[in-house]
Design a protein around this motif. Structure first.
Motif, PDB file in Angstrom:
ATOM      1  N   SER A   1      -6.895   6.783   2.332  1.00 31.16           N
ATOM      2  CA  SER A   1      -6.322   5.805   3.264  1.00 31.16           C
ATOM      3  C   SER A   1      -7.367   5.430   4.310  1.00 31.16           C
ATOM      4  O   SER A   1      -7.901   6.295   5.016  1.00 31.16           O
ATOM      5  CB  SER A   1      -5.082   6.389   3.944  1.00 31.16           C
ATOM      6  OG  SER A   1      -4.514   5.432   4.811  1.00 31.16           O
TER       7      SER A   1
ATOM      8  N   SER B   1       1.246   7.031  -6.580  1.00 29.36           N
ATOM      9  CA  SER B   1       0.233   8.065  -6.805  1.00 29.36           C
ATOM     10  C   SER B   1       0.835   9.468  -6.705  1.00 29.36           C
ATOM     11  O   SER B   1       0.560  10.336  -7.548  1.00 29.36           O
ATOM     12  CB  SER B   1      -0.901   7.895  -5.785  1.00 29.36           C
ATOM     13  OG  SER B   1      -1.790   8.970  -5.847  1.00 29.36           O
ATOM     14  N   ARG B   2       1.658   9.674  -5.683  1.00 31.84           N
ATOM     15  CA  ARG B   2       2.259  11.003  -5.483  1.00 31.84           C
ATOM     16  C   ARG B   2       3.170  11.372  -6.655  1.00 31.84           C
ATOM     17  O   ARG B   2       3.116  12.494  -7.166  1.00 31.84           O
ATOM     18  CB  ARG B   2       3.077  11.028  -4.187  1.00 31.84           C
ATOM     19  CG  ARG B   2       2.250  11.172  -2.934  1.00 31.84           C
ATOM     20  CD  ARG B   2       3.133  11.505  -1.737  1.00 31.84           C
ATOM     21  NE  ARG B   2       4.068  10.429  -1.411  1.00 31.84           N
ATOM     22  CZ  ARG B   2       3.787   9.385  -0.624  1.00 31.84           C
ATOM     23  NH1 ARG B   2       2.581   9.277  -0.094  1.00 31.84           N
ATOM     24  NH2 ARG B   2       4.698   8.471  -0.376  1.00 31.84           N
TER      25      ARG B   2
ATOM     26  N   ALA C   1       0.874   4.313  -2.698  1.00 35.44           N
ATOM     27  CA  ALA C   1       0.749   5.731  -2.321  1.00 35.44           C
ATOM     28  C   ALA C   1       1.895   6.544  -2.927  1.00 35.44           C
ATOM     29  O   ALA C   1       1.687   7.662  -3.421  1.00 35.44           O
ATOM     30  CB  ALA C   1       0.725   5.864  -0.802  1.00 35.44           C
TER      31      ALA C   1
ATOM     32  N   ASN D   1      -4.834  10.711  -6.501  1.00 39.95           N
ATOM     33  CA  ASN D   1      -4.921  10.815  -5.044  1.00 39.95           C
ATOM     34  C   ASN D   1      -5.209   9.455  -4.426  1.00 39.95           C
ATOM     35  O   ASN D   1      -5.749   8.553  -5.088  1.00 39.95           O
ATOM     36  CB  ASN D   1      -6.062  11.768  -4.651  1.00 39.95           C
ATOM     37  CG  ASN D   1      -5.761  13.203  -5.026  1.00 39.95           C
ATOM     38  OD1 ASN D   1      -4.897  13.842  -4.438  1.00 39.95           O
ATOM     39  ND2 ASN D   1      -6.470  13.714  -6.028  1.00 39.95           N
ATOM     40  N   CYS D   2      -4.881   9.348  -3.134  1.00 39.56           N
ATOM     41  CA  CYS D   2      -5.187   8.131  -2.380  1.00 39.56           C
ATOM     42  C   CYS D   2      -6.204   8.439  -1.293  1.00 39.56           C
ATOM     43  O   CYS D   2      -6.227   9.547  -0.740  1.00 39.56           O
ATOM     44  CB  CYS D   2      -3.938   7.594  -1.686  1.00 39.56           C
ATOM     45  SG  CYS D   2      -2.684   7.014  -2.833  1.00 39.56           S
TER      46      CYS D   2
ATOM     47  N   SER E   1      -6.902  10.694   4.647  1.00 39.47           N
ATOM     48  CA  SER E   1      -7.220   9.634   5.606  1.00 39.47           C
ATOM     49  C   SER E   1      -8.683   9.700   5.991  1.00 39.47           C
ATOM     50  O   SER E   1      -9.179  10.758   6.385  1.00 39.47           O
ATOM     51  CB  SER E   1      -6.376   9.796   6.874  1.00 39.47           C
ATOM     52  OG  SER E   1      -5.034   9.526   6.587  1.00 39.47           O
TER      53      SER E   1
ATOM     54  N   LYS F   1       0.841  -1.213   0.000  1.00 38.62           N
ATOM     55  CA  LYS F   1       0.000   0.000   0.000  1.00 38.62           C
ATOM     56  C   LYS F   1       0.869   1.253   0.000  1.00 38.62           C
ATOM     57  O   LYS F   1       0.530   2.259  -0.642  1.00 38.62           O
ATOM     58  CB  LYS F   1      -0.923  -0.003   1.217  1.00 38.62           C
ATOM     59  CG  LYS F   1      -2.050  -1.030   1.147  1.00 38.62           C
ATOM     60  CD  LYS F   1      -2.980  -0.784  -0.018  1.00 38.62           C
ATOM     61  CE  LYS F   1      -4.290  -1.540   0.105  1.00 38.62           C
ATOM     62  NZ  LYS F   1      -5.112  -1.444  -1.127  1.00 38.62           N
TER      63      LYS F   1
ATOM     64  N   GLN G   1      -2.252  13.781  -3.136  1.00 40.82           N
ATOM     65  CA  GLN G   1      -2.573  13.737  -1.702  1.00 40.82           C
ATOM     66  C   GLN G   1      -3.019  12.338  -1.267  1.00 40.82           C
ATOM     67  O   GLN G   1      -3.506  11.552  -2.070  1.00 40.82           O
ATOM     68  CB  GLN G   1      -3.693  14.734  -1.379  1.00 40.82           C
ATOM     69  CG  GLN G   1      -3.392  16.155  -1.819  1.00 40.82           C
ATOM     70  CD  GLN G   1      -2.116  16.688  -1.203  1.00 40.82           C
ATOM     71  OE1 GLN G   1      -1.910  16.607   0.012  1.00 40.82           O
ATOM     72  NE2 GLN G   1      -1.226  17.229  -2.035  1.00 40.82           N
ATOM     73  N   THR G   2      -2.867  12.104   0.015  1.00 39.89           N
ATOM     74  CA  THR G   2      -3.487  10.932   0.633  1.00 39.89           C
ATOM     75  C   THR G   2      -4.445  11.449   1.693  1.00 39.89           C
ATOM     76  O   THR G   2      -4.029  12.109   2.644  1.00 39.89           O
ATOM     77  CB  THR G   2      -2.441  10.004   1.271  1.00 39.89           C
ATOM     78  OG1 THR G   2      -1.610   9.470   0.228  1.00 39.89           O
ATOM     79  CG2 THR G   2      -3.104   8.837   1.992  1.00 39.89           C
TER      80      THR G   2
END
Ligand SMILES: NC(=O)c1ccc[n+]([C@@H]2O[C@H](COP(=O)([O-])OP(=O)(O)OC[C@H]3O[C@@H](n4cnc5c(N)ncnc54)[C@H](O)[C@@H]3O)[C@@H](O)[C@H]2O)c1
Length: 250
Positions: A189, A171-172, A168, A186-187, A242, A164, A239-240
């Motif tokens: 989480s 993705s960035r 991430a 983007n992710c 949450s 994972k 971005q991730t």
């Protein structure tokens, strides 16, 4: 506010639980939704439910760890619903073949492979397959479902967490390559989203670590995916986000 009429979304692993709810919410917002799952029955049943609810959808079953299958899924989506504008890389827990939750020292490369294949390689295959159309039209939304185990140490999740974290990072970095083509990456989480059949006493135990006082549900996740899929999120990329009841705040 977030409406997706005229857009086509492909959601992987959408036959149940988190992916299914994401598919439902995107369809409710007006997107035509291609429902992928390795389990054909689940994919078809979900697509039928979306159509029965007034949405536009089609089942595109298949194993997304196989690049040729992914190419066929993306081609079929184009034929049935139009080319993919929104990709949700949701499938992440292998349908079989890994010792899920086992201590790393008790596992072997045969156990690691399905986790890497699904959480890393399939994300690359699916993203690579949809990028040409997104680039051509100057618009695209790439949304990857990852896990707090990518950032927090959790027993039994060493390889899954590593996979994972790789998704991430992918993705960035990708966000910096495709931004000028109108594509965001983007992710989302996730904290723990127990299956619906989880007994209440187990839910209570799991909830203890959550500032929100409970574990999550697919309903908690899908609205964030809808937002990231929308026109309004065009300046949100790399971005991730949450969605985890406050379990992890860094
Ligand atoms: N449920 C949680 O607590 C939790 C927590 C953190 C992150 N996540 C992540 O959220 C996402 C969704 O998780 P979930 O709990 O809904 O999973 P799930 O196992 O309930 O459902 C996933 C679906 O993906 C399908 N699938 C598996 N392998 C596939 C393949 N090779 N090709 C196509 N489809 C495949 C399965 O058949 C299943 O229907 C995953 O990326 C997972 O890693 C879940």
């Amino acid at each position: 506010m977030f409406e997706l009429h005229g857009r086509t979304a492909l959601v992987t692993g959408a036959g149940r639980h988190v992916g299914r709810r994401i598919a439902e919410v995107l369809a409710e917002a007006g997107a035509a939704v291609a429902v992928n799952d390795i389990d054909r029955g689940r994919a078809e049943e979900t697509a039928e439910a979306l159509i029965a609810a007034g949405g536009k959808a089609a089942a595109v079953p298949g194993d997304i760890t196989d690049p040729e299958t992914v190419a066929a899924i993306v081609r079929r989506t184009g034929e049935l619903l139009g080319p993919v504008d929104i990709l949700v890389n949701n499938a992440g827990i292998p349908a079989g073949g890994s010792k899920w939750g086992a201590q790393f020292g008790d596992t072997s490369p045969e156990d690691w492979s399905p986790l890497i294949q699904l959480n890393v390689m399939a994300v690359l295959h699916c993203t690579h397959a949809v990028l040409p159309h997104m680039r051509d039209q100057g618009y695209g939304r790439l949304i990857h479902i990852v896990s707090d185990s990518a950032r927090a140490g959790m027993p039994g999740l060493a390889v899954y967490g590593a996979a994972k974290a790789a998704a991430a990072a992918f993705s960035r970095c990708l966000a910096t390559e495709v931004g000028r083509a109108g594509i965001t990456s983007n992710c989302v989480s996730l904290g723990t989203i127990p299956p619906a059949e989880t007994p209440p006493e187990v839910l209570q135990k799991l909830a203890r670590g959550y500032p929100a006082g409970r574990t999550g549900t697919p309903d908690d996740i899908a609205p964030t995916v809808l937002w990231l899929a929308s026109q309004e999120a065009s300046w949100v990329t790399g971005q991730t986000v949450s969605v985890n009841g406050g379990w992890l705040t860094t």
